[in-house]
Design a protein around this motif. Sequence first.
Motif, PDB file in Angstrom:
ATOM      1  N   PHE B 643      -9.871  -4.274  18.651  1.00  0.00           N
ATOM      2  CA  PHE B 643      -9.201  -3.221  17.718  1.00  0.00           C
ATOM      3  C   PHE B 643      -9.202  -1.843  18.690  1.00  0.00           C
ATOM      4  CE2 PHE B 643      -8.062  -0.058  14.884  1.00  0.00           C
ATOM      5  CZ  PHE B 643      -6.843  -0.482  14.392  1.00  0.00           C
ATOM      6  N   ALA B 644     -10.209  -1.360  19.224  1.00  0.00           N
ATOM      7  CA  ALA B 644     -10.218  -0.176  19.906  1.00  0.00           C
ATOM      8  C   ALA B 644      -9.390  -0.294  20.969  1.00  0.00           C
ATOM      9  CB  ALA B 644     -11.743   0.050  20.207  1.00  0.00           C
ATOM     10  N   ASP B 645      -9.304  -1.506  21.577  1.00  0.00           N
ATOM     11  CA  ASP B 645      -8.435  -1.685  22.842  1.00  0.00           C
ATOM     12  C   ASP B 645      -6.972  -1.608  22.393  1.00  0.00           C
ATOM     13  OD1 ASP B 645     -10.789  -1.750  24.431  1.00  0.00           O
ATOM     14  OD2 ASP B 645     -10.581  -3.916  24.529  1.00  0.00           O
ATOM     15  N   GLN B 646      -6.461  -2.307  21.260  1.00  0.00           N
ATOM     16  CA  GLN B 646      -5.314  -2.323  20.810  1.00  0.00           C
ATOM     17  C   GLN B 646      -5.010  -0.843  20.399  1.00  0.00           C
ATOM     18  OE1 GLN B 646      -3.318  -4.979  19.966  1.00  0.00           O
ATOM     19  NE2 GLN B 646      -1.839  -4.058  18.604  1.00  0.00           N
ATOM     20  N   ALA B 647      -5.701  -0.175  19.712  1.00  0.00           N
ATOM     21  CA  ALA B 647      -5.454   1.186  19.230  1.00  0.00           C
ATOM     22  C   ALA B 647      -5.014   1.936  20.423  1.00  0.00           C
ATOM     23  CB  ALA B 647      -6.627   1.793  18.423  1.00  0.00           C
ATOM     24  N   GLU B 648      -6.080   1.865  21.691  1.00  0.00           N
ATOM     25  CA  GLU B 648      -5.619   2.438  22.747  1.00  0.00           C
ATOM     26  C   GLU B 648      -4.325   2.332  23.585  1.00  0.00           C
ATOM     27  OE1 GLU B 648      -8.697   2.389  25.721  1.00  0.00           O
ATOM     28  OE2 GLU B 648      -7.679   3.509  27.155  1.00  0.00           O
ATOM     29  N   ALA B 649      -4.215   0.952  23.412  1.00  0.00           N
ATOM     30  CA  ALA B 649      -2.830   0.434  24.059  1.00  0.00           C
ATOM     31  C   ALA B 649      -1.515   0.902  23.312  1.00  0.00           C
ATOM     32  CB  ALA B 649      -2.795  -0.969  24.169  1.00  0.00           C
ATOM     33  N   VAL B 650      -1.801   0.839  21.690  1.00  0.00           N
ATOM     34  CA  VAL B 650      -0.701   1.591  21.124  1.00  0.00           C
ATOM     35  C   VAL B 650      -0.730   3.121  21.145  1.00  0.00           C
ATOM     36  CG1 VAL B 650       0.362   1.670  19.086  1.00  0.00           C
ATOM     37  CG2 VAL B 650      -0.686  -0.474  19.794  1.00  0.00           C
ATOM     38  N   GLY B 651      -1.944   3.381  21.073  1.00  0.00           N
ATOM     39  CA  GLY B 651      -1.993   4.925  20.769  1.00  0.00           C
ATOM     40  C   GLY B 651      -1.483   5.954  21.822  1.00  0.00           C
ATOM     41  N   ILE B 652      -1.146   5.395  22.997  1.00  0.00           N
ATOM     42  CA  ILE B 652      -0.318   6.370  24.009  1.00  0.00           C
ATOM     43  C   ILE B 652       0.765   7.011  22.981  1.00  0.00           C
ATOM     44  CG2 ILE B 652       0.695   6.729  25.996  1.00  0.00           C
ATOM     45  CD1 ILE B 652      -0.150   3.889  26.487  1.00  0.00           C
ATOM     46  N   LYS B 653       1.210   6.340  21.961  1.00  0.00           N
ATOM     47  CA  LYS B 653       2.324   7.205  21.426  1.00  0.00           C
ATOM     48  C   LYS B 653       2.034   7.762  20.188  1.00  0.00           C
ATOM     49  CE  LYS B 653       3.727   2.816  21.933  1.00  0.00           C
ATOM     50  NZ  LYS B 653       4.169   1.606  21.549  1.00  0.00           N
ATOM     51  N   CYS B 654       0.672   7.377  19.608  1.00  0.00           N
ATOM     52  CA  CYS B 654       0.564   8.023  18.287  1.00  0.00           C
ATOM     53  C   CYS B 654      -0.367   9.261  18.304  1.00  0.00           C
ATOM     54  CB  CYS B 654       0.576   6.899  17.169  1.00  0.00           C
ATOM     55  SG  CYS B 654      -0.942   5.968  17.596  1.00  0.00           S
ATOM     56  N   LYS B 655      -0.701   9.521  19.600  1.00  0.00           N
ATOM     57  CA  LYS B 655      -1.762  10.679  19.590  1.00  0.00           C
ATOM     58  C   LYS B 655      -1.368  11.666  18.700  1.00  0.00           C
ATOM     59  CE  LYS B 655      -3.483  10.791  23.817  1.00  0.00           C
ATOM     60  NZ  LYS B 655      -3.467  11.231  25.351  1.00  0.00           N
ATOM     61  N   ASN B 656      -0.164  11.954  18.926  1.00  0.00           N
ATOM     62  CA  ASN B 656       0.289  13.174  18.255  1.00  0.00           C
ATOM     63  C   ASN B 656       0.210  12.984  16.606  1.00  0.00           C
ATOM     64  OD1 ASN B 656       0.502  14.364  20.683  1.00  0.00           O
ATOM     65  ND2 ASN B 656       2.611  13.368  20.690  1.00  0.00           N
ATOM     66  N   LYS B 657       0.424  11.863  16.321  1.00  0.00           N
ATOM     67  CA  LYS B 657       0.715  11.319  14.616  1.00  0.00           C
ATOM     68  C   LYS B 657      -0.784  11.740  13.986  1.00  0.00           C
ATOM     69  CE  LYS B 657       4.628   8.768  14.893  1.00  0.00           C
ATOM     70  NZ  LYS B 657       5.184   7.486  15.322  1.00  0.00           N
ATOM     71  N   VAL B 658      -1.807  11.372  14.630  1.00  0.00           N
ATOM     72  CA  VAL B 658      -2.994  11.288  14.233  1.00  0.00           C
ATOM     73  C   VAL B 658      -3.285  12.789  13.632  1.00  0.00           C
ATOM     74  CG1 VAL B 658      -5.646  11.038  14.447  1.00  0.00           C
ATOM     75  CG2 VAL B 658      -3.925   9.647  15.594  1.00  0.00           C
TER      76      VAL B 658
END
Lengths: 629, 739
Positions: B643-658
């Motif tokens: 999951f952590a890798d997944q979140a990182e791969a998707v995360g590029i986009k949602c960094k701001n959203k957090v």
Amino acid sequence: MVAKLLQRRLLCTKAANHQHQQQQPWSRWSVKQVSKSNFSESLEELKNHIHNSDFIAVSSQKTGAFSSPWRRVLPFLDTPETAYLKSKDAAERFQVLQFVVCPFTLKPSTPTSNTKIIAHPYNFHLFPRDELNMGMPSYSFSCQTSYLTSMAREGFDFNVCIYDGISYLSRVQESIAKDRLENPSSAIYSVKSSSTPSVADAVFTERIKSRVQYWRDACKNKNKGSEEALIRSLRRLILGGEVYGSRPCMSIDVCNERQVQLVLKMLSEFFDDLIPLIIPDNGKGPKAVRVVLTSSAEDKNLLERELQDLEGEQNRKVRGFREVIDAISASQKPVIAYDCLNEFTFIHSKFLGPLPQSLNEFMCSLRLVFPHVLDVNNLLKEIGPLRKANNLPAALSYLKRQFFVPVDMEIPHQVQENEGKNYGHNVLRTAYLFAKLSSILKITHDTPHSVIDDLPSSKSYANIFNTCFTNLQEPIDGENILLDNVRKVNTEDLVFFWGFRGGMSAGELRNLLRGTHGVFSEEFEIQMVDKSCAVLAFWKPNLAEKLLEVMDSSGVGSDKVRELISEGLRAASYEIYKKVCQLGLWETDLADSFDKALAECPDDISAADSRKESSEIYWNSDLIKLDDL
Amino acid sequence: MNKQWLVRAFSKTLTLNLTSSTSYVRPFCSATNSTFAIKNVTKKNFDSALEDLKKHVRDADFVSVDLEMTGVTSAPWRESLDFDRFDVRYLKVKDSVEKFAVVQFGVCPFKWDSSKESFIAHPYNFYIFPRKELPFDGPAHEFLCQTTSIGFLAKYQFDFNACIHEGISYLSREQEAEALGRLNLAYEDELSNSAGHLKESRDSSSVRSADILFTWRMKNRFSEWRDSLLRNGGCQFEENSKDLTPQFQTVFYKMRPALKLNGFTSHQLRLIRLVTTKHFKELAFVRTNGENSSEQKLVVYTDSEDDRDMLMKEVRDDLHKEAELKVKAAAGFRHVIDLLSSEQKLVVGHNSFLDIAHIYSKFFGPLPSTVDEFVSCVHKNFRHIIDTKLLLNTDNVIQQLMRKKSTSLSSAFALLCPQIAFASESSALVRRPGVKVEVQVDDMRSSNWNSGAKHEAGYDAFMTGCVFAQACSHLGIDFKLHSLSSTGLAYHEKLQKYINLLYISWNNDAIIDLHTRNKTFGSSAHHNHKRRYPQILFPNIVLVWGFPSKFKPRDLKDCVTKVFGPDSVTSIYYLDETASFIQFSKKEFVSDFLELKETLDGKSDPISVLHPLSKLLEGGKTRAATYEVYKEICSSSISKKLFADQAEAVGIKCKNKVVELREGEPQGIENIEAPSSSSTEVEAGNLNSDSVNKNEIDKRSCDLKKDLSHRHLSGVELMDALYVTESQHEKRSKTSANA
């Protein structure tokens, strides 16, 4: 066509006859088929052959090559770096179902005999079965439908692979598995004569020694008298005795590696009927030493052998097919393949470890395992540097026409009963091609390494990989040799376009662009990358930059460009294409990938612009026929 | 649902043992041979099978279906979890459906035969494969295989060769429409082009001298031929008749003399085409598909330009029709689905939400983005669907009968339909008079049919139908009285409570009504025995990932309670070893936690370092977000194993959203569960679902023993969870012993 052929025959009867003879009925050759049931024996055989061979040819059959047209390595577009990133993605995505290994020796031609290959091809059927119940080697893999279909057309037997394929773990996975397995490893440790023992060590050793002594004596005595069950079990409880198989054993708790050494040393000094086993603790080092009591020297030997077998079996179970890769690696012999980048990204990702982020790291990592890798494709370039044959059969027939190099093939294998189900002949083609090339290029097996090192292509390891070819699975007629029409172009002079009307051809796009801006009055060429995106090459420097500036500023100073932009046309530099590959934005359409890249990190991209690294690619206007995509 | 494979693995072991032990027992109660094979359909016999099936479906009272896929989850954390909201659960199903392929499709029409007082079943087992049959976009270019699923199929002798070599291809409705649209566009394009101005050949720039020579020669040839035709009034063109396969052969095409061209390369043909259009008004270059569908190239002589245009139009129309037929044929297996849909029959499946989603995406079009849209689209195409699993779990009469036994397909089959399942074993069992089912495959019939050791989609569909028929009879539906023909089984009042209800997630008893789109949490008997886990409140949940790998649930709980107080954490649930949900007792804690995390991040002053939460942040890779971000991560098409890798791969986009979400109150997050009733409780760690096979339980209990607090820990429940696995394990062995 027929006429042509006849003509050639008339001109050169001898060559033609020879050609006829050399029209290899590849399926005639017997390739040994290996699956789970005959893996162990075949492995031993193969190790022998590897030992006695000069070269090892490899090839493999995968479940796919690329996920969408633009994601294959495009010779007219990709730099080695982007080609690597694409190959990396494919290697991680798809699965290897067959791996063919063919150790061979070359006998150079003499006045009385032809060049001769003596080959031992083995075709290993693989399936990433989770033998250890640990979610390894792979949780899932992709299949490219068209790829499977064409494999089926060639009579590929999927059931054999899936039912009886050999599993494997990569080196990295093996170390993870070993950590988790907690299997006792037999400690036939070389006892290091390390630092002088301290007082604490002496006390520890003495204490353990007396415990072991007491336990051993008790065990031996027990055998004499017949005790009651209750007493026996009480004794076991008190002594901490357990049973290892049919033999009594006890566990000694240890805190560190040092104590393990002490225990082992003590045991080897004072007892000759005890065998130590080291029990690991969940990957954090040793937890205990288990001491097994043997009844005699004979029994001791027996147990030692048992343990060795167990370990071997364990290893075989854990490593599986990877033992073959390890054997190839250990032999340090030159490895021959067609399309090395593709082959070795798969090898690295499946059998060594996760692929690194950059081509350089990949090369470094691979060189440690395979010091000599030869790309037949690259050798082919040595002969006719400007000629291209884009698949193995085409390359073979090209050589046939250009050179008279008779090569005999000998396969000492006995014919197997499963004839007709012979797969893996590409490896023979590779070896055969290599033999021809090496006799043309005068590579001999006596000095393979030095000669190879002398080849201009092998001077730098990085060059070995010929990134400009992909072995397409689509049927390509055998005669598809393309005369060169290549032109070097700097990546700085390339511009990508997307967002135009679907189904537009390169020509239509050209017409659309022409006249919209001054830069298009200069000479330029357009090729479609996929149906959504095109790439434009300027032959004069700085035009691309100018064009991108205009596009970035929404067409300032040019109403026609503005018009195009308002209709959706977008443009990007090669740097953004690189970014797309680096970030792994592998969408089906390249246009979507570009849009994503622009949406995700607009800042990054402008930064990238400032430290642009340009490289050159070989622009080839003939090579890709878009109708085939 | 999500562990369908495992279920089958287990259930099939049961039946496998069974059949292997009975194979040598000769059936005594029936004279007919009961061991004939199921009807396997591949592309070879598809057309005839489809004709038969049409008849059977039209006559049927209901049709049961079952699918086999190449996998279920594309990553371990995508398995169905107890913390899945309806929308998240749908996203997981959507991901599964978009990635995996269907390789086998079982269809089994059931018809009541009043003269025999028995059902007649016609099981069909279709092998399907998303082969690309058309030159343009076909079904899927690529599909995923889950290694364990493929291994499982192999274990039950699934024939991969049959599937890949001979599987029936298909196009979804949308793909077919697109293909036809493209054809029509091309047709119109050609029409407008044919007005005379033919498109200039693409690269007129580089004309090779060889080409010029060739063009000249062809021009001469054609004019010679034309002249000879005119001179001799249509007599033979003799020149090359000596050759076995002459390059030119005079034939007749559509009542006109024509030259058949043999053995030219495509480049040469292109030149020939240019020659004919440039230099000969009366000659037409025609590509056509002759007999045995080999392509022919002809140069046809026409009387006049009008005649030529007429000919060309004729040719184009022919080609267009042919192409249309090809597209229709490429729809392949979809004709079966169209049949089920258009006949409006009652469709019966077992735990079939995933199956229905597969059917939708493979044969209709891409799945809609929300579950509501999906459900209403499904309802438009299938008016009546019944899920046997739901039926077995919600009806009290049947529940009593099942005595809380597993509702997996094969155990339900064994329990409810012993007269079919154990037909050949006979005497040992006291026979309950059950609904009789006679099986017909081609001309063979049997009332105690057993397909042998093969357990494939067709057989599973058959079992599903039998279970349904028997369940109906327990509900009090009397097939003898019921005049099924008039209203149809689907409208029977006793079925109205169950019709069009599906488990969207069996794990937490979440049910969706296809008709009303209502989502409820069921009150299945099996979920009621103990209130074990606290109610799940999505706004109270924080998702944490990327923390140090040694961090166990207990550590996580300690760490958080030190900051927010001993009662702040309601429960902790590990998605995998890299990620966990924390449910707080109060909604405010969520934003507090996220804010605190943000301030501590990356600081190394003594206060931050000594802060209890900093242990969690060790390594600098720990991330935290609200439940909405979890949904977003689930919706991504990427699937990393951890999951952590997944979140990182998707995360590029949602960094701001957090950060965004941290600032405002989480919006639009509603707890869907009805808070009042007692049935709202969601049972986590529901290991007694049949979605866990024995192996899995072994593995799980093993995991639990090894690392006592791996997945779900909320205080004392730890031991409970262990207890559940063990007791289930026992129960499981008992069941298998019984069977």
